[in-house]
Scaffold this motif. Structure first.
Motif, mmCIF file in Angstrom:
data_model
loop_
_atom_site.group_PDB
_atom_site.id
_atom_site.type_symbol
_atom_site.label_atom_id
_atom_site.label_comp_id
_atom_site.label_asym_id
_atom_site.label_seq_id
_atom_site.Cartn_x
_atom_site.Cartn_y
_atom_site.Cartn_z
ATOM 1 N N LEU A 164 0.829 -1.204 0.000
ATOM 2 C CA LEU A 164 0.000 0.000 0.000
ATOM 3 C C LEU A 164 0.864 1.255 0.000
ATOM 4 O O LEU A 164 0.532 2.245 -0.673
ATOM 5 N N ILE A 165 1.951 1.234 0.761
ATOM 6 C CA ILE A 165 2.860 2.378 0.776
ATOM 7 C C ILE A 165 3.454 2.603 -0.612
ATOM 8 O O ILE A 165 3.525 3.734 -1.103
ATOM 9 N N LEU A 166 3.871 1.522 -1.274
ATOM 10 C CA LEU A 166 4.436 1.645 -2.623
ATOM 11 C C LEU A 166 3.416 2.195 -3.608
ATOM 12 O O LEU A 166 3.733 3.051 -4.444
ATOM 13 N N LYS A 167 2.192 1.706 -3.508
ATOM 14 C CA LYS A 167 1.146 2.113 -4.458
ATOM 15 C C LYS A 167 0.668 3.540 -4.210
ATOM 16 O O LYS A 167 0.286 4.240 -5.151
ATOM 17 N N SER A 168 0.730 3.967 -2.948
ATOM 18 C CA SER A 168 0.146 5.265 -2.592
ATOM 19 C C SER A 168 0.965 6.437 -3.107
ATOM 20 O O SER A 168 0.407 7.477 -3.493
ATOM 21 N N GLY A 169 2.290 6.324 -3.103
ATOM 22 C CA GLY A 169 3.138 7.463 -3.447
ATOM 23 C C GLY A 169 3.167 8.527 -2.366
ATOM 24 O O GLY A 169 3.725 9.611 -2.577
ATOM 25 N N LEU A 170 2.602 8.230 -1.191
ATOM 26 C CA LEU A 170 2.515 9.207 -0.119
ATOM 27 C C LEU A 170 3.719 9.167 0.822
ATOM 28 O O LEU A 170 3.920 10.082 1.615
ATOM 29 N N PHE A 171 4.485 8.091 0.730
ATOM 30 C CA PHE A 171 5.623 7.899 1.617
ATOM 31 C C PHE A 171 6.815 7.418 0.794
ATOM 32 O O PHE A 171 6.643 6.936 -0.333
ATOM 33 N N PRO A 172 8.028 7.516 1.333
ATOM 34 C CA PRO A 172 9.202 7.023 0.592
ATOM 35 C C PRO A 172 9.063 5.549 0.230
ATOM 36 O O PRO A 172 8.688 4.725 1.064
#
Length: 232
Positions: A164-172
């Motif tokens: 989810l972090i990878l897909k979101s683009g919201l976090f490194p």
């Protein structure tokens, strides 16, 4: 309670980050520090006696467990709503995996309670002291076996959260990759402890992966606390 109203806000992220750090501190104390001080490797009876003799530290460890679990019950829905817009199915699956982990931890505390009851003689008074200590050892083993169970669900959670972090683009992206790669360390730790304790290479690999995932989790918590999600 307005801080919980907007999952995309900085204040929401800061609360989630602070709770995540509290989980890391209390969990590290209860799961790593206390057992390292009190457990006698390979000797259940000696471990039980050590826990009884150092009851204050043992109970402090339980307090750490409770603090961690209460914080988990707040962090889990916060992470779900934070990533629900990215992929609702994966976000829900991640939350359910984390909640299953916490439920397993809660059940484990019952085995600790049973261990104390057997060891101090408040249960099964018709049994001899040696028999009660043996039963206390069984309860301690059952408690510790729960670790192998919750680590499976936590690995699943970390893989999903990393995705989810990878897909979101919201976090490194490095944080997401660290959770995915390092998350395997927990399931390998379960395999090493339960089935393959003699495989030294497996023990080394799980230690490396656990180091990676620990740094990634702390990094994610600090990013939430200090910077929050990127604005898109």
């Amino acid at each position: 309670m307005s801080v919980f109203a907007d999952p995309g806000s900085r204040s929401y992220a800061r609360v989630a980050g602070a709770l995540y750090l509290l989980i890391a501190i209390s969990g590290g104390f209860a799961i790593a520090f206390v057992p390292a001080q009190l457990y006698v490797p390979g000797d259940l009876a000696a471990s039980v006696q050590s826990l009884i003799d150092a009851r204050g530290m043992f109970l402090a460890g339980i307090a750490g467990d409770v603090t961690m679990m209460v914080s988990e019950l707040l962090v889990t829905p916060m992470l779900f709503f934070m990533f629900r817009s990215i992929n609702p199915t994966l976000s829900l699956a991640a939350a359910l995996a984390r909640l299953t982990m916490v439920t397993t931890m809660a059940v484990m505390l019952m085995f600790h309670a049973a261990m104390l009851a057997f060891a101090d003689g408040s249960a099964l008074t018709a049994f001899s002291g040696e028999e009660r200590m043996q039963l206390a050892g069984v309860m301690l083993y059952a408690h510790d076996s729960g670790v192998w169970v919750w680590q499976i669900f936590f690995s699943l959670h970390l893989w999903l959260l990393g995705a989810l972090i990878l897909k979101s683009g919201l976090f490194p992206r490095l944080l997401g990759l660290g959770l995915i790669v390092g998350g395997a360390g927990y399931i390998l730790d379960s395999a090493f402890a339960f089935a393959f304790p003699e495989v030294a290479a497996l023990g080394l690999l799980r230690a490396v992966l656990l180091g990676i995932v620990t740094l990634s989790e702390i990094g994610f918590a600090l990013w939430l606390l200090i910077k929050g999600p990127r604005q898109v």
